[in-house]
Design an enzyme around this catalytic site. Structure first.
Site, PDB file in Angstrom:
ATOM      1  N   SER A 184      35.142  -0.847   0.705  1.00 26.04           N
ATOM      2  CA  SER A 184      36.314  -1.148   1.542  1.00 26.04           C
ATOM      3  C   SER A 184      36.218  -0.528   2.935  1.00 26.04           C
ATOM      4  O   SER A 184      37.178   0.058   3.439  1.00 26.04           O
ATOM      5  CB  SER A 184      37.601  -0.666   0.855  1.00 26.04           C
ATOM      6  OG  SER A 184      37.672  -1.093  -0.472  1.00 26.04           O
ATOM      7  N   GLN A 203      40.266   5.281  -0.173  1.00 26.29           N
ATOM      8  CA  GLN A 203      41.445   6.113   0.100  1.00 26.29           C
ATOM      9  C   GLN A 203      41.135   7.610   0.028  1.00 26.29           C
ATOM     10  O   GLN A 203      41.794   8.414   0.683  1.00 26.29           O
ATOM     11  CB  GLN A 203      42.579   5.772  -0.867  1.00 26.29           C
ATOM     12  CG  GLN A 203      43.310   4.490  -0.510  1.00 26.29           C
ATOM     13  CD  GLN A 203      44.525   4.245  -1.385  1.00 26.29           C
ATOM     14  OE1 GLN A 203      44.946   5.106  -2.154  1.00 26.29           O
ATOM     15  NE2 GLN A 203      45.081   3.058  -1.271  1.00 26.29           N
ATOM     16  N   SER A 245      36.856   4.293  -4.261  1.00 24.38           N
ATOM     17  CA  SER A 245      38.001   3.982  -3.400  1.00 24.38           C
ATOM     18  C   SER A 245      37.800   4.606  -2.035  1.00 24.38           C
ATOM     19  O   SER A 245      37.381   5.754  -1.926  1.00 24.38           O
ATOM     20  CB  SER A 245      39.295   4.522  -4.019  1.00 24.38           C
ATOM     21  OG  SER A 245      40.375   4.395  -3.114  1.00 24.38           O
ATOM     22  N   ARG A 285      50.488  -7.807  -6.445  1.00 27.56           N
ATOM     23  CA  ARG A 285      49.542  -8.861  -6.048  1.00 27.56           C
ATOM     24  C   ARG A 285      49.315  -9.884  -7.167  1.00 27.56           C
ATOM     25  O   ARG A 285      49.038 -11.048  -6.890  1.00 27.56           O
ATOM     26  CB  ARG A 285      48.228  -8.246  -5.573  1.00 27.56           C
ATOM     27  CG  ARG A 285      48.431  -7.350  -4.363  1.00 27.56           C
ATOM     28  CD  ARG A 285      47.265  -7.282  -3.418  1.00 27.56           C
ATOM     29  NE  ARG A 285      47.573  -6.321  -2.358  1.00 27.56           N
ATOM     30  CZ  ARG A 285      48.341  -6.575  -1.299  1.00 27.56           C
ATOM     31  NH1 ARG A 285      48.883  -7.763  -1.147  1.00 27.56           N
ATOM     32  NH2 ARG A 285      48.574  -5.641  -0.398  1.00 27.56           N
ATOM     33  N   SER A 302      49.250  -0.437   4.507  1.00 28.06           N
ATOM     34  CA  SER A 302      48.193   0.523   4.850  1.00 28.06           C
ATOM     35  C   SER A 302      48.474   1.206   6.181  1.00 28.06           C
ATOM     36  O   SER A 302      48.295   2.420   6.326  1.00 28.06           O
ATOM     37  CB  SER A 302      46.838  -0.189   4.922  1.00 28.06           C
ATOM     38  OG  SER A 302      46.522  -0.782   3.695  1.00 28.06           O
ATOM     39  N   ARG A 331      49.982   5.337   6.768  1.00 26.17           N
ATOM     40  CA  ARG A 331      49.111   6.190   7.584  1.00 26.17           C
ATOM     41  C   ARG A 331      49.854   6.672   8.824  1.00 26.17           C
ATOM     42  O   ARG A 331      49.815   7.847   9.192  1.00 26.17           O
ATOM     43  CB  ARG A 331      47.848   5.427   8.004  1.00 26.17           C
ATOM     44  CG  ARG A 331      46.795   5.242   6.910  1.00 26.17           C
ATOM     45  CD  ARG A 331      45.788   4.184   7.364  1.00 26.17           C
ATOM     46  NE  ARG A 331      44.619   4.039   6.524  1.00 26.17           N
ATOM     47  CZ  ARG A 331      44.591   3.366   5.376  1.00 26.17           C
ATOM     48  NH1 ARG A 331      45.710   2.826   4.907  1.00 26.17           N
ATOM     49  NH2 ARG A 331      43.460   3.239   4.687  1.00 26.17           N
ATOM     50  N   ASP A 353      41.616  -6.453  -1.818  1.00 30.20           N
ATOM     51  CA  ASP A 353      42.987  -6.895  -2.093  1.00 30.20           C
ATOM     52  C   ASP A 353      43.147  -8.391  -1.848  1.00 30.20           C
ATOM     53  O   ASP A 353      43.670  -9.121  -2.688  1.00 30.20           O
ATOM     54  CB  ASP A 353      43.989  -6.118  -1.228  1.00 30.20           C
ATOM     55  CG  ASP A 353      44.175  -4.688  -1.714  1.00 30.20           C
ATOM     56  OD1 ASP A 353      43.627  -4.345  -2.778  1.00 30.20           O
ATOM     57  OD2 ASP A 353      44.865  -3.916  -1.026  1.00 30.20           O
ATOM     58  N   ASN A 397      36.306  -1.934  -7.737  1.00 36.61           N
ATOM     59  CA  ASN A 397      37.504  -1.112  -7.518  1.00 36.61           C
ATOM     60  C   ASN A 397      38.807  -1.849  -7.834  1.00 36.61           C
ATOM     61  O   ASN A 397      39.874  -1.243  -7.841  1.00 36.61           O
ATOM     62  CB  ASN A 397      37.512  -0.462  -6.121  1.00 36.61           C
ATOM     63  CG  ASN A 397      37.908  -1.394  -5.013  1.00 36.61           C
ATOM     64  OD1 ASN A 397      37.877  -2.611  -5.149  1.00 36.61           O
ATOM     65  ND2 ASN A 397      38.275  -0.831  -3.886  1.00 36.61           N
TER      66      ASN A 397
END
EC number: 2.5.1.19
Length: 426
Positions: A198, A172, A170, A387, A23, A27, A314, A337
């Site tokens: 999130s 994102q 999400s 994952r 993440s 970014r 996650d 999600n």
């Protein structure tokens, strides 16, 4: 198909230095490209998702030097939005952390772009982001199915004013718009529709934007205001934190069958919300110790808990397999999600937990796991989801082996995961 069988592990003991956060890495790469000046990123994650971002930046005219081990990258910032004279196609694999932010950033400058990816990427929604971008004057077209990639984008700039983003699926989408908003033509006000999921991932975004010199007004996660006249400025050196989601497997393993495991690269001051996984593990009965740049987990008498994991979706996946070793029922709630991630993780997790013998109830946005005294050796399908592979490796902490199909899918975020796990196994 390749598979890997893990034999039963008697004890877990040792220290792990975490790879960089996915993440944070993607970014920071994007902001370094847009910033004025040169940024040296260290502890960058070397994985598929980061490679997709780097390949995209190359096609967009960004100059960078990547170290031989691919964990240090010196980026020469453009100091402006992207601009190309010929149409460019960007293949972004299954990297949501590249697809969503780039979709927004490419609206800012000039040129024609196509954003595409693997088949699963074409099933991952992007409509809420595109709707907000269009409201700000962006020219975005769906090339196949409405609300999903691939996208065609013609750079026209983003107009000032208010836009609304649905935050319920999400975070994102909001992250993508936030990172592009400072380069819009005037003040941008983003209103959030529904309950923002999130939230800790938005905190990561705001923190990194600030490191690159941009301030955002956050009104209780319901409204975000980005004043005009700000520019991204290279911070010089930028250290990428260890990946807190990746820490979860080792912390859980120690709680189940330690010994103890010390995880370095994250700590009590980490900007990643997934460090709160350690708090959930502690509630289950693990012995957790925090330092500035480490977390230690020690074995505990684990018990099932009922908890809302919307803030750490996650890392919450690791709770589902840890539940196999807890006394009583574990309930993982408010994780709708999971269904729009690398695979439909609620369905996949329920299916594979049943294979090893657990009793499972799968709901629209929750999963309830009841362990059984004796697990079953099973071949775990991983659904091309990193994952899933890492979570189910924990089954080897029982007295039964576990077979992981397509183990190399961990290359998305943690290519040498199984080597690291083996090094801790006694």
């Amino acid at each position: 198909m390749e598979s890997l069988t893990l034999q039963p592990i008697n004890k877990i003991q040792g220290e792990v230095n975490l790879p960089g956060s996915k993440s944070v890495s993607n970014r920071a790469l994007l902001l370094a490209a847009l910033a004025k000046g040169t940024t040296r990123l260290t502890n960058l994650l070397d994985s598929d998702d980061i490679r997709h971002m780097l390949n995209a930046l190359t096609k967009l005219g960004v100059q960078y030097q990547l170290s031989e081990d691919k964990t240090e990258c010196v980026v020469e910032g453009l100091g402006r939005p992207f601009s190309v004279s010929e149409p460019v196609e960007l293949f972004l694999g299954n990297a949501g952390t590249a697809m969503r932010p780039l979709a927004a950033a490419l609206c800012l400058g000039e040129g024609e772009y196509v954003l595409t990816g693997e088949p699963r990427m074409k099933e991952r929604p992007i409509g809420h982001l595109v709707k907000a971008l269009k409201a700000a004057g962006a020219d975005v077209t769906y090339l196949e199915n409405e609300n999903y990639p691939p996208l065609k984008i013609v750079g026209t700039g983003l107009k000032p004013g208010s836009v609304s983003i649905d935050g319920s699926i999400s975070s994102q989408f909001l992250t993508a718009f936030l990172m592009s908003a400072p380069l819009a033509e005037g003040d941008i006000r983003i209103n959030i529709e529904g309950e923002l999921v999130s939230k800790p991932y938005i905190d990561i975004t705001l923190h990194i934007m600030k490191q690159f010199g941009v301030d955002v007004i956050n009104n209780d996660y319901q409204e975000f205001v980005i004043p005009v006249g700000q520019q991204y400025v290279a911070p010089g050196d930028f250290l990428v934190e260890g990946d807190a989601s990746s820490a979860s497997y080792f912390l859980a393993a120690a709680a189940i069958k330690g010994g103890e495991v010390k995880v370095t690269g994250i700590g009590k001051n980490s900007i990643q919300g997934d460090i709160q996984f350690a708090d959930a593990l502690e509630k289950m009965g693990a012995d957790i110790e925090w330092g500035d740049d480490y977390v230690i987990s020690r074995v505990g008498q684990l018990k099932g808990i009922d908890m809302d994991y919307n803030h750490i979706p996650d890392a919450a996946m690791t709770i589902a397999t840890t539940a196999l070793f807890a006394e009583g029922t574990t309930s993982i709630r408010n994780v709708y999600n999971w269904r729009v991630k690398e695979t439909d993780r609620l369905s996949a997790m329920a299916t594979e937990l049943r294979k090893v013998g657990a009793e499972v109830e799968e709901g629209e946005d929750y999963i309830i796991v009841k362990p059984v005294p004796q697990l079953t050796h099973a071949a775990i399908d991983t659904y091309d989801d990193h994952r899933m592979a890492m979570c189910f490796s924990l089954v080897a902490l029982s007295d039964k082996p576990v077979t992981i199909n397509d183990p190399k899918c961990t290359s998305k975020t943690f290519p040498d995961y199984f080597d690291k796990l083996k090094a801790l196994s006694c």
